[in-house]
Design a protein around this motif. Sequence first.
Motif, mmCIF file in Angstrom:
data_model
loop_
_atom_site.group_PDB
_atom_site.id
_atom_site.type_symbol
_atom_site.label_atom_id
_atom_site.label_comp_id
_atom_site.label_asym_id
_atom_site.label_seq_id
_atom_site.Cartn_x
_atom_site.Cartn_y
_atom_site.Cartn_z
ATOM 1 N N ASP A 94 0.472 -1.228 -0.060
ATOM 2 C CA ASP A 94 0.222 0.171 -0.238
ATOM 3 C C ASP A 94 0.499 1.333 -0.028
ATOM 4 O O ASP A 94 0.379 2.407 -0.293
ATOM 5 N N THR A 95 2.124 1.158 -0.020
ATOM 6 C CA THR A 95 2.966 1.988 -0.079
ATOM 7 C C THR A 95 4.577 2.026 -0.370
ATOM 8 O O THR A 95 5.075 0.815 -0.993
ATOM 9 N N PRO A 96 5.280 2.355 -0.920
ATOM 10 C CA PRO A 96 6.609 1.827 -1.771
ATOM 11 C C PRO A 96 7.220 1.444 -0.521
ATOM 12 O O PRO A 96 7.558 1.493 0.799
ATOM 13 N N PHE A 97 8.408 0.480 -1.189
ATOM 14 C CA PHE A 97 8.601 -0.832 -0.867
ATOM 15 C C PHE A 97 10.110 -1.082 -1.605
ATOM 16 O O PHE A 97 10.209 -1.193 -3.061
ATOM 17 N N ILE A 98 10.797 -0.918 -0.830
ATOM 18 C CA ILE A 98 12.335 -1.015 -1.345
ATOM 19 C C ILE A 98 12.574 -2.156 -0.862
ATOM 20 O O ILE A 98 12.881 -2.329 0.967
ATOM 21 N N GLY A 99 12.939 -3.377 -1.506
ATOM 22 C CA GLY A 99 13.035 -4.606 -0.442
ATOM 23 C C GLY A 99 13.694 -5.804 -1.516
ATOM 24 O O GLY A 99 13.248 -5.760 -2.670
ATOM 25 N N ALA A 100 13.461 -7.136 -0.938
ATOM 26 C CA ALA A 100 13.225 -8.059 -2.107
ATOM 27 C C ALA A 100 12.683 -9.399 -0.630
ATOM 28 O O ALA A 100 12.552 -9.014 0.458
ATOM 29 N N ILE A 101 11.504 -9.980 -1.283
ATOM 30 C CA ILE A 101 10.865 -11.091 -0.422
ATOM 31 C C ILE A 101 11.879 -13.026 -0.699
ATOM 32 O O ILE A 101 11.935 -12.774 -1.953
ATOM 33 N N PHE A 113 11.892 -15.895 -5.064
ATOM 34 C CA PHE A 113 11.304 -14.649 -5.924
ATOM 35 C C PHE A 113 12.893 -13.683 -6.663
ATOM 36 O O PHE A 113 13.604 -13.279 -5.874
ATOM 37 N N GLY A 114 12.102 -14.145 -7.759
ATOM 38 C CA GLY A 114 14.223 -13.173 -8.079
ATOM 39 C C GLY A 114 13.734 -11.740 -9.815
ATOM 40 O O GLY A 114 12.236 -12.013 -9.972
ATOM 41 N N ARG A 119 10.481 -18.824 -8.378
ATOM 42 C CA ARG A 119 10.435 -20.852 -8.357
ATOM 43 C C ARG A 119 10.571 -21.165 -7.751
ATOM 44 O O ARG A 119 10.881 -20.732 -6.132
ATOM 45 N N LYS A 120 10.357 -22.620 -7.604
ATOM 46 C CA LYS A 120 10.549 -23.758 -6.387
ATOM 47 C C LYS A 120 11.901 -23.818 -5.596
ATOM 48 O O LYS A 120 12.259 -24.014 -7.130
ATOM 49 N N LEU A 121 11.847 -23.688 -4.684
ATOM 50 C CA LEU A 121 13.513 -24.158 -3.947
ATOM 51 C C LEU A 121 13.633 -25.204 -3.918
ATOM 52 O O LEU A 121 14.137 -26.403 -4.037
ATOM 53 N N ALA A 122 12.443 -25.921 -2.772
ATOM 54 C CA ALA A 122 12.461 -27.156 -2.478
ATOM 55 C C ALA A 122 11.817 -26.986 -1.867
ATOM 56 O O ALA A 122 10.553 -26.440 -1.740
#
Length: 125
Positions: A94-101, A113-114, A119-122
């Motif tokens: 809902d607000t700006p986000f700088i980061g990663a999941i 997530f890239g 992609r499925k990891l494990a």
Amino acid sequence: MPGLSIEVDPNVGSANYTTLIYLPDTSVDPSAPGPRLPNAWQQYDASAAGSRWYAAGATGSLINCTLASPCSFDELKAALPDAVITLSLGFRMDTPFIGAIDGLQVNNTVYDFGPLGARKLAVAP
């Protein structure tokens, strides 16, 4: 922080669609890290004690789990015992986000997530 959204058929009342939304910003330990640290990887557990969720629309009002009065994941599951994931699971901001999941675990599957997508990891034990 990005929230988690799950589209479901709640199978409660006359509603046949709602979105269940995890609120990481109002969740507390152990669901959300305490304290939250900038520029550091941190782990959130949307199903742990201290989690805050709500159901969008009429379903939220029907089960008393709204944005104004969120409930825990356990309370949400108890209020919607016959809910079925129907369309998707996604992230909402809902607000700006700088980061990663990274490392999203859904049941026994972990996703990464890239730049090229998810992609499925494990498969977790």
